[in-house]
Design a protein around this motif. Structure first.
Motif, short mmCIF file in Angstrom:
data_model
loop_
_atom_site.label_atom_id
_atom_site.label_comp_id
_atom_site.label_asym_id
_atom_site.label_seq_id
_atom_site.Cartn_x
_atom_site.Cartn_y
_atom_site.Cartn_z
N ASP A 7 0.82 -1.22 0.00
CA ASP A 7 0.00 0.00 0.00
C ASP A 7 0.86 1.27 0.00
O ASP A 7 0.36 2.34 0.28
CB ASP A 7 -0.94 0.01 1.22
CG ASP A 7 -0.17 -0.05 2.52
OD1 ASP A 7 1.02 -0.44 2.49
OD2 ASP A 7 -0.73 0.31 3.58
N PHE A 8 2.13 1.10 -0.33
CA PHE A 8 3.02 2.26 -0.37
C PHE A 8 3.01 2.82 -1.80
O PHE A 8 3.66 2.28 -2.70
CB PHE A 8 4.44 1.85 0.04
CG PHE A 8 5.42 2.98 0.08
CD1 PHE A 8 5.26 4.04 0.96
CD2 PHE A 8 6.53 2.98 -0.76
CE1 PHE A 8 6.18 5.08 1.00
CE2 PHE A 8 7.45 4.02 -0.71
CZ PHE A 8 7.26 5.06 0.16
N TYR A 9 2.27 3.87 -1.99
CA TYR A 9 2.10 4.41 -3.33
C TYR A 9 3.42 4.96 -3.86
O TYR A 9 4.11 5.71 -3.18
CB TYR A 9 1.03 5.51 -3.31
CG TYR A 9 0.73 6.05 -4.68
CD1 TYR A 9 -0.15 5.36 -5.53
CD2 TYR A 9 1.32 7.21 -5.13
CE1 TYR A 9 -0.41 5.83 -6.79
CE2 TYR A 9 1.07 7.69 -6.40
CZ TYR A 9 0.20 6.99 -7.22
OH TYR A 9 -0.05 7.46 -8.49
N GLY A 10 3.77 4.57 -5.08
CA GLY A 10 5.00 5.08 -5.68
C GLY A 10 6.18 4.16 -5.49
O GLY A 10 7.31 4.51 -5.81
N ARG A 11 5.92 2.96 -4.95
CA ARG A 11 7.05 2.06 -4.65
C ARG A 11 7.83 1.67 -5.90
O ARG A 11 9.05 1.52 -5.86
CB ARG A 11 6.57 0.82 -3.90
CG ARG A 11 5.58 -0.03 -4.67
CD ARG A 11 4.70 -0.84 -3.74
NE ARG A 11 5.39 -2.00 -3.19
CZ ARG A 11 5.28 -3.23 -3.67
NH1 ARG A 11 4.50 -3.47 -4.70
NH2 ARG A 11 5.91 -4.23 -3.11
N ASN A 12 7.11 1.50 -7.02
CA ASN A 12 7.82 1.08 -8.23
C ASN A 12 8.77 2.15 -8.73
O ASN A 12 9.88 1.86 -9.15
CB ASN A 12 6.83 0.71 -9.33
CG ASN A 12 6.10 -0.57 -8.99
OD1 ASN A 12 6.65 -1.43 -8.30
ND2 ASN A 12 4.86 -0.68 -9.43
N VAL A 13 8.30 3.40 -8.66
CA VAL A 13 9.14 4.50 -9.12
C VAL A 13 10.41 4.58 -8.26
O VAL A 13 11.53 4.67 -8.77
CB VAL A 13 8.36 5.83 -9.04
CG1 VAL A 13 9.26 6.99 -9.47
CG2 VAL A 13 7.12 5.76 -9.88
N MET B 43 -5.69 8.27 -3.92
CA MET B 43 -4.23 8.23 -3.94
C MET B 43 -3.63 9.14 -2.87
O MET B 43 -2.80 8.72 -2.09
CB MET B 43 -3.77 8.64 -5.33
CG MET B 43 -2.28 8.75 -5.45
SD MET B 43 -1.88 9.63 -6.96
CE MET B 43 -0.96 10.99 -6.31
N LEU B 44 -4.14 10.37 -2.85
CA LEU B 44 -3.61 11.30 -1.85
C LEU B 44 -3.91 10.81 -0.45
O LEU B 44 -3.09 10.93 0.46
CB LEU B 44 -4.20 12.70 -2.05
CG LEU B 44 -3.31 13.65 -2.87
CD1 LEU B 44 -4.03 14.96 -3.11
CD2 LEU B 44 -1.98 13.86 -2.18
N GLY B 45 -5.11 10.22 -0.29
CA GLY B 45 -5.49 9.69 1.01
C GLY B 45 -4.52 8.61 1.45
O GLY B 45 -4.06 8.59 2.59
N LYS B 46 -4.16 7.73 0.48
CA LYS B 46 -3.23 6.66 0.77
C LYS B 46 -1.88 7.22 1.21
O LYS B 46 -1.25 6.77 2.15
CB LYS B 46 -3.02 5.82 -0.49
CG LYS B 46 -3.69 4.46 -0.45
CD LYS B 46 -3.16 3.66 -1.62
CE LYS B 46 -4.13 2.56 -2.03
NZ LYS B 46 -3.79 2.03 -3.35
N MET B 47 -1.45 8.25 0.45
CA MET B 47 -0.15 8.84 0.76
C MET B 47 -0.17 9.48 2.14
O MET B 47 0.80 9.42 2.88
CB MET B 47 0.23 9.87 -0.31
CG MET B 47 0.62 9.22 -1.62
SD MET B 47 1.00 10.40 -2.91
CE MET B 47 2.67 10.87 -2.49
N LYS B 48 -1.29 10.09 2.47
CA LYS B 48 -1.41 10.78 3.75
C LYS B 48 -1.35 9.77 4.89
O LYS B 48 -0.67 9.98 5.89
CB LYS B 48 -2.75 11.53 3.79
CG LYS B 48 -2.65 12.91 4.41
CD LYS B 48 -3.97 13.61 4.25
CE LYS B 48 -3.93 15.01 4.77
NZ LYS B 48 -5.23 15.67 4.54
N LYS B 49 -2.06 8.65 4.67
CA LYS B 49 -2.12 7.64 5.72
C LYS B 49 -0.72 7.10 6.02
O LYS B 49 -0.38 6.77 7.14
CB LYS B 49 -3.04 6.50 5.27
CG LYS B 49 -3.57 5.67 6.43
CD LYS B 49 -4.42 4.53 5.91
CE LYS B 49 -3.57 3.33 5.64
NZ LYS B 49 -4.03 2.40 4.64
N ASN B 50 0.09 7.01 4.98
CA ASN B 50 1.42 6.42 5.15
C ASN B 50 2.52 7.48 5.14
O ASN B 50 3.64 7.18 4.75
CB ASN B 50 1.69 5.40 4.03
CG ASN B 50 0.90 4.12 4.25
OD1 ASN B 50 0.62 3.77 5.40
ND2 ASN B 50 0.56 3.46 3.18
#
Lengths: 294, 298
Positions: free
Chosen positions: A104-110, B1-8
């Protein structure tokens, strides 16, 4: 289970034992020779009498080594650099690998690509040297520690390990109200001792055995790690002056230098020898993970 | 997406530091590679120095020792690959055939040890054992009535010694990976083969080797990917004034020109030339193995 022995298998076994026997002996004998030579009379080494057992046992070589400050200073520096490198390298790798292991870590691939590119292309010796210069790290111990502290390969190893931790663990922790960092600190890290051991050992061995960064970045002899001191003794045959101060005969000097060489090899190997059981266990693990995923 | 980024958001803060590390110690030098095309003057900096195009490359290609240095590098790497690469595979297969577990364990522990010897000590050992006056090897040579050999002072000995010491130091460690791959082969295959009367030779050829082929391919590609960077430290330490004709390889030359003579731009160009060849080799080998076996690294 597999008990039937045919003639061809018997021939095979004989060849196999011969082959592995010779190979093992070829590895073991030079190491054994160094041990016996380090406590033998240097004149007997010169004449070729030392090959199976130590001759005219003397601890003169060790006495000279122990009385010399450059070796101990190198020892002290190497231990310091190795410990610091172990801490810095392991911390950095975990900081990179843990987030990347999370789906769930967005941007991991980049970010992963950003790391991996460096495995295929690097600036090379000179541009790196100029960066260290620009950072004003010349002749500082950080120049020996930082540039090689981590690479993408280590991140892959650690990431693979973290990915194998069960997802339910995090869900359970989340229900208990543990946020990301808390979860990493009190659940993930305690479960990650094997990978931490791998990372620390990689870093310590790399630092303990390395000499090139020290050679190009350090100018002050007081800061030299052990390997640079060893290079002077072993390869340039120049032990520091006070090791041979009491000898004026050239020939005797040469011979005692040889004796000192054997001794310093042993002395420098002691720390890794002490770590050897751990190295055996964890190095293999680390390399396995890395080569499967690499 | 932004929500996900904020959470993490903590994870982003965490990874920021290694990202900064890579930016400084890996990407900044890559940016600095441009000095290979410039006339780098320290006071003007990387950006401010003047472009000179391919001048430094041309100078290198036209220099009297270009052929020798590139030839030395390629020859040393290829010989090392041809000899030191297959050896651990053979050792692993042979070890795998040993039935006595204790013996196997003992041999493994022993041959693994030299991997942890530093390059300085390894080369120091070469100098000690091969010394023309006091070295053990020359004691044997003279016992057979020959003149002592100046191993470290003759150019023809550099490559054999380089490769021999690689085999000595790295075989045990490399064989561990193949042993693990061998352990992963389904034992039923061997049992069935024994039932059919297959000898050990046959089983090695038809079960073991195909079983570890994927591992061999991956490690082979990785070895080729490092071909041009191979063992710089060892070559550097083994180099003497007398064997320089064979021991001068691109990295040792870069060190001499760049660090000792401070010709930064020229040596950066040589280093870049090396990296580019390396990258090309890697891509070619990866493509070829993909074609042959359907498996590549990327």
């Amino acid at each position: 289970m597999l008990k039937r022995k045919t003639k061809s298998d018997l021939v095979f076994d004989i060849i196999n034992y011969l082959f592995l026997g010779c190979f093992t002996l070829m590895i073991l004998y030079p190491l054994y020779f160094i041990v016996i030579a380090s406590i033998s009379d240097p004149n007997k080494i010169y004449s070729g009498d030392v090959w199976l057992l130590p001759q005219s046992i003397t601890f003169d070589g060790y006495k000279r080594i122990f009385s010399d400050s450059s070796i101990w200073n190198g020892y002290k520096n190497s231990i310091l650099y190795a410990v610091l490198n172990g801490i810095v390298s392991t911390t950095l790798v975990i900081m990179a690998a843990y987030p990347l292991s999370r789906k769930d870590f967005y941007g991991r691939n980049v970010i992963m690509t950003f790391f991996i590119i460096t495995m295929f292309f690097n600036g090379g010796i000179i541009p790196t040297y100029l960066v260290v210069k620009d950072l004003h790290l010349m002749n500082s111990m950080w120049a020996v520690i930082l540039p090689g502290a981590m690479d993408a390969f280590l991140i892959i190893i650690a990431k693979t390990f973290f990915e194998e931790l069960p997802e339910e663990l995090r869900e359970a922790a989340a229900i208990d109200g543990a946020r990301n960092l808390r979860y990493l600190w009190s659940v993930v890290l305690p479960l990650s001792k094997p990978i931490i051991a791998v990372l620390v050992l990689f870093a310590v061995v790399r630092q303990w055995n390395g000499f090139f960064d020290a050679l190009i970045y350090l100018s002050d002899g007081e800061k030299f790690p052990l390997q640079l001191v060893l290079r002077n003794i072993l390869i340039q045959s120049q032990p520091s002056g006070n090791m041979l101060m009491d000898i004026d005969n050239m020939l005797a000097k040469q011979r005692v230098t040889e004796l000192i060489k054997f001794g310093v090899i042993i002395v420098s190997a002691v720390p890794l020898l002490a770590l050897y059981p751990f190295l055996q266990r964890y190095f293999v693990k680390g390399v396995m993970v890395g080569s499967v995923k690499g | 997406m932004l929500g996900k980024m904020k959470k993490n958001y903590e994870l982003y803060l965490l990874i920021l530091i290694p990202v900064a590390y890579f930016a400084i110690f890996k990407y900044w030098p890559m940016y600095g590679v441009q000095i290979a095309f410039k006339d780098f003057v320290a006071s003007k900096g990387v950006w401010g120095s003047e472009w000179v195009g391919l001048e430094h490359f041309q100078r290198f290609f036209e220099s009297y020792n270009f052929k020798q240095i590139v030839g030395n590098t390629l020859l040393l790497s290829l010989l090392n690959l041809a000899i030191a690469f297959p050896f651990p595979i053979i050792v692993a297969i042979m070890l795998n055939q040993l039935r006595q577990q204790k013996m196997k364990k003992f041999i493994q522990t022993t041959i693994y040890a030299p991997y942890f010897i530093s390059t300085v000590v390894l080369v120091g050992m070469l100098f000690i054992f091969l010394s023309p006056t006091s070295g053990l090897v020359n004691h044997i040579v003279t016992a057979f009535g020959h003149e002592p050999i100046m191993f470290m002072g003759e150019e023809k000995w550099f490559r054999p010694l380089y490769i021999f010491s690689s085999v000595w130091q790295e075989t045990g460690f490399a064989s561990v990976i193949y042993l693990a791959a061998l352990a992963g082969i389904d034992p039923h295959l061997h049992e069935a083969a024994v039932m059919d009367g297959a000898s050990k030779w046959h089983r090695i050829r038809h079960i073991d080797l195909p079983g570890i082929a994927p591992t061999i391919i991956v490690l082979f590609i990785m070895a080729v990917g490092n071909l041009m960077n191979v063992g710089f430290e060892k070559a550097f330490l083994m180099q003497t004034d007398l064997n320089v004709a064979t021991s001068e390889i691109i990295p040792t030359y870069v060190y001499k020109v760049g660090i000792q003579r401070a010709e930064y731009s020229f040596s950066a160009a040589i280093g870049l030339f090396n990296s580019v060849i390396n990258l090309i080799l890697l891509v070619i080998v990866n493509k070829t193995t993909k074609k042959i076996s359907g498996k590549g690294l990327f």
